[in-house]
Design an enzyme around this catalytic site. Structure first.
Site, short mmCIF file in Angstrom:
data_model
loop_
_atom_site.label_atom_id
_atom_site.label_comp_id
_atom_site.label_asym_id
_atom_site.label_seq_id
_atom_site.Cartn_x
_atom_site.Cartn_y
_atom_site.Cartn_z
CB ILE A 1 -0.81 -0.04 1.22
CG1 ILE A 1 -1.87 -1.20 1.11
CG2 ILE A 1 -1.72 1.33 1.38
CD1 ILE A 1 -2.90 -1.42 2.35
CG ASN B 1 1.48 2.67 4.35
OD1 ASN B 1 0.52 1.92 4.25
ND2 ASN B 1 2.77 1.92 4.24
CG LEU C 1 -5.36 -17.55 20.04
CD1 LEU C 1 -5.73 -19.07 20.52
CD2 LEU C 1 -6.61 -16.68 19.61
CB ALA D 1 -4.29 -16.93 26.52
CE1 TYR E 1 -2.14 -4.18 11.52
CE2 TYR E 1 -4.47 -4.95 11.61
CZ TYR E 1 -3.44 -4.28 10.78
OH TYR E 1 -3.41 -3.73 9.49
P1 NAD Z 1 3.37 -4.47 4.06
O1 NAD Z 1 3.89 -5.30 5.30
O2 NAD Z 1 3.37 -5.01 2.79
O3 NAD Z 1 4.27 -3.18 3.88
C1 NAD Z 1 4.55 -2.41 5.24
C2 NAD Z 1 5.91 -1.78 5.18
O4 NAD Z 1 6.20 -1.03 6.43
C3 NAD Z 1 7.13 -2.53 4.63
O5 NAD Z 1 7.86 -2.05 3.79
C4 NAD Z 1 7.91 -2.71 6.02
O6 NAD Z 1 9.32 -2.75 5.68
C5 NAD Z 1 7.57 -1.08 6.70
N1 NAD Z 1 7.83 -1.28 7.89
C6 NAD Z 1 7.59 -2.07 9.07
N2 NAD Z 1 8.32 -1.61 10.03
C7 NAD Z 1 8.89 -0.33 9.82
C8 NAD Z 1 9.68 0.47 10.64
N3 NAD Z 1 9.98 0.09 11.82
N4 NAD Z 1 10.18 1.60 9.94
C9 NAD Z 1 10.08 1.80 8.87
N5 NAD Z 1 9.19 1.03 8.03
C10 NAD Z 1 8.80 0.04 8.55
O7 NAD Z 1 1.93 -3.91 4.45
P2 NAD Z 1 0.54 -3.34 3.53
O8 NAD Z 1 -0.16 -4.46 3.63
O9 NAD Z 1 1.19 -2.62 2.46
O10 NAD Z 1 -0.03 -2.41 4.51
C11 NAD Z 1 0.45 -0.88 4.82
C12 NAD Z 1 -0.36 -0.44 6.14
O11 NAD Z 1 -1.91 -0.68 5.76
C13 NAD Z 1 -0.08 -1.11 7.51
O12 NAD Z 1 -0.03 -0.02 8.35
C14 NAD Z 1 -1.27 -2.01 7.58
O13 NAD Z 1 -1.40 -2.35 8.72
C15 NAD Z 1 -2.38 -1.27 6.98
N6 NAD Z 1 -3.48 -2.06 6.38
C16 NAD Z 1 -3.53 -3.28 5.37
C17 NAD Z 1 -4.32 -4.03 5.27
C18 NAD Z 1 -4.63 -4.97 3.99
O14 NAD Z 1 -5.40 -5.69 3.65
N7 NAD Z 1 -3.16 -5.07 3.45
C19 NAD Z 1 -5.78 -3.58 5.82
C20 NAD Z 1 -5.74 -2.91 6.83
C21 NAD Z 1 -4.71 -2.17 7.24
#
Ligand code: NAD
Length: 447
Positions: free
Chosen positions: A219, A288, A296, A298, A353
């Site tokens: 994303i 992002n 789980l 627990a 999460y």
């Molecule tokens: P992804 O795992 O493909 O990408 C996440 C990115 O964040 C990665 O490039 C990773 O290297 C980077 N990252 C992780 N820890 C980091 C840190 N400490 N410092 C800097 N960068 C860091 O995730 P995605 O599916 O593209 O999701 C992006 C966002 O959208 C996330 O916050 C996720 O929780 C949220 N989200 C995604 C979905 C989905 O269906 N994919 C649904 C709801 C929410």
């Protein structure tokens, strides 16, 4: 990843089989392409004594929309825009029903139903409050009834906030909002003086500098690309371990790469030094980056709990505080954070999460006055099921169910989240502050 079931339903045989068996038939959604008209056909602009008629007609006319004031049953509409700001009683709701009910049958594929009302919270009597709140249930229900990729959303417009409405109107009518349905968004007067229209609505972020965390993939990469397409210079930030992928995305979007762990103490400083030092300013911060470590509750050890909260929530709180303390964020600044429908509904095995993503909603609501104080805004997007590497890794059956349990019967694309963030990033979106917009096709989870 590709949605094979949806592809099958689009073939002549698949269409016949799914129709006979009453199986879900996901439509091809209308998505945005720069330069295309706001709507692919005419719009019906109706009202029940509303106050927005003039501003809506003027704005839509200037946007090149062919407007009709009545539905004579001879044409298909690409959008129905209903000014319900005059709805103040049960009788007014009946009037709305009389107009909308027949018109809905003439809404074309990927049609848009947009209802505008006054906020129920500002009503001065129970009858008025009830009638306004009734629109909430009505629009969410219609979003579930629409077919062929249609969406329905409700925008509440505070008195005096009419001038801050245009970016929201354009977002919901355009293909940019393909996967946003059943939402209620409030346009307020908080920042109305600053809701200036861009010179070019296809490049509304021209001259702005944005940072996107977690931009190396998924994303985040789509957000970087969308912000850049809309005219922003994008600082793509991600972990040093993602260096190569990050550089690839930064090159692709004509931006710059910043290797930073957002949990480090110096993250805010590194971001501001890079953005302001190299590009002279920082206007848009997109939080992002996020991780999952499912278990789980627990059985969840301390490290697993802490790591998710540290990346998904604490880092964002600290970066925002750092940027505000150093006065890096000023007039028209925008912070947009990624929450999740899991943060709204909760999810088995995802207590850490879900807590972090619910925390984002609290952060955004509580920080809104601070951002308004410097002329900026802070909002969150809550994606549902989005087609990414993360969801591709889900077991087949779980993924198939998760994909179909929304009103559009399909997963969203990273670009759908990105488009929503681009809309909230615009200087013209100053009337939106402290809000959470779900990008989930009206997922049943947390509805
Ligand atoms: P992804 O795992 O493909 O990408 C996440 C990115 O964040 C990665 O490039 C990773 O290297 C980077 N990252 C992780 N820890 C980091 C840190 N400490 N410092 C800097 N960068 C860091 O995730 P995605 O599916 O593209 O999701 C992006 C966002 O959208 C996330 O916050 C996720 O929780 C949220 N989200 C995604 C979905 C989905 O269906 N994919 C649904 C709801 C929410």
């Amino acid at each position: 990843m590709s949605d094979r079931y949806r592809d099958l339903t689009l073939s002549p045989v698949g269409r016949r089989v799914t129709k006979t068996l009453g199986l879900p038939r996901p439509a091809v959604l209308r998505r945005y392409t720069p330069g295309e008209p706001l709507l692919p056909g005419p719009a019906l602009l109706a009202s029940s004594g509303g106050a927005l008629g003039e501003v809506l007609a003027r704005t839509l006319d200037a946007a090149g929309v062919e407007l009709h004031a009545a539905d004579d049953g001879t044409r298909e509409f690409a959008a129905l825009v209903f000014d319900a700001t005059g709805v103040e009683s049960v009788a007014d709701l009946a009037e709305l029903h009389a107009t909308l009910s027949p018109a809905l049958r003439h809404l074309g594929p990927s049609g848009r139903l947009l209802v505008l009302s006054r906020p129920a919270g500002t009503a001065t009597s129970a009858a008025v409050g009830a009638a306004r709140q009734a629109l909430d249930g009505l629009v969410r229900s219609l979003a579930k009834e629409l077919r062929a990729g249609g969406t329905a959303n409700l925008v509440t417009v505070e008195e005096g906030a009419e001038q801050a409405l245009e970016s929201t109107l354009r977002f919901f009518l355009s293909g940019r909002s393909a996967f946003v349905s059943g939402q209620v968004v409030a346009v307020t007067t908080a920042d109305r003086d600053r809701a200036a229209a861009p010179e070019d609505w296809d490049r509304p972020l021209t001259g702005r500098v944005a940072v996107v965390t977690g931009a190396a993939q998924g994303i985040g990469a789509a957000i970087a690309s969308c912000l850049s397409r809309d005219g922003a210079h994008v600082v793509c930030a991600d972990l040093p371990a993602q260096g190569e992928r990050l550089a690839g995305v930064a090159n692709q979007v004509g931006g710059t790469a910043l290797q930073v762990d957002i949990t480090s103490d110096r993250a805010a400083q590194r971001i501001s030094e890079h953005a302001v030092g190299r590009h002279g300013r920082l206007d848009i911060v997109v939080h992002n980056a996020g991780i999952t470590r499912d278990r789980l509750f627990a059985n969840m050890d301390d490290a697993t709990w802490r790591s998710v909260l540290a990346v998904n929530l604490d880092a964002q709180l600290r970066i925002n505080a750092g940027l505000l303390d150093e006065h890096i964020l000023g007039a028209d600044s925008r912070i947009i954070a990624a929450s999740s429908t899991s943060g709204i509904a909760g999810n088995r095995g995802q207590a850490n999460y879900a807590a972090s993503k619910a925390g984002i909603i609290g952060m955004v609501r509580t920080s809104a006055p601070d951002l308004a104080g410097v002329g900026g805004t802070i909002n969150a997007v809550a994606p549902g099921f989005i087609e990414t590497e993360m969801t591709a890794a889900m077991p087949f059956a779980v993924r198939e169910v998760a994909r179909r349990i929304n009103s559009l019967k399909q997963g969203g694309l990273p670009v759908d989240v990105a488009e929503t963030i681009c809309w909230l990033s615009q200087a013209a979106s100053g009337g939106l502050n402290g809000q959470v917009v779900r990008v989930c096709g009206q997922n049943l989870v947390g509805a």
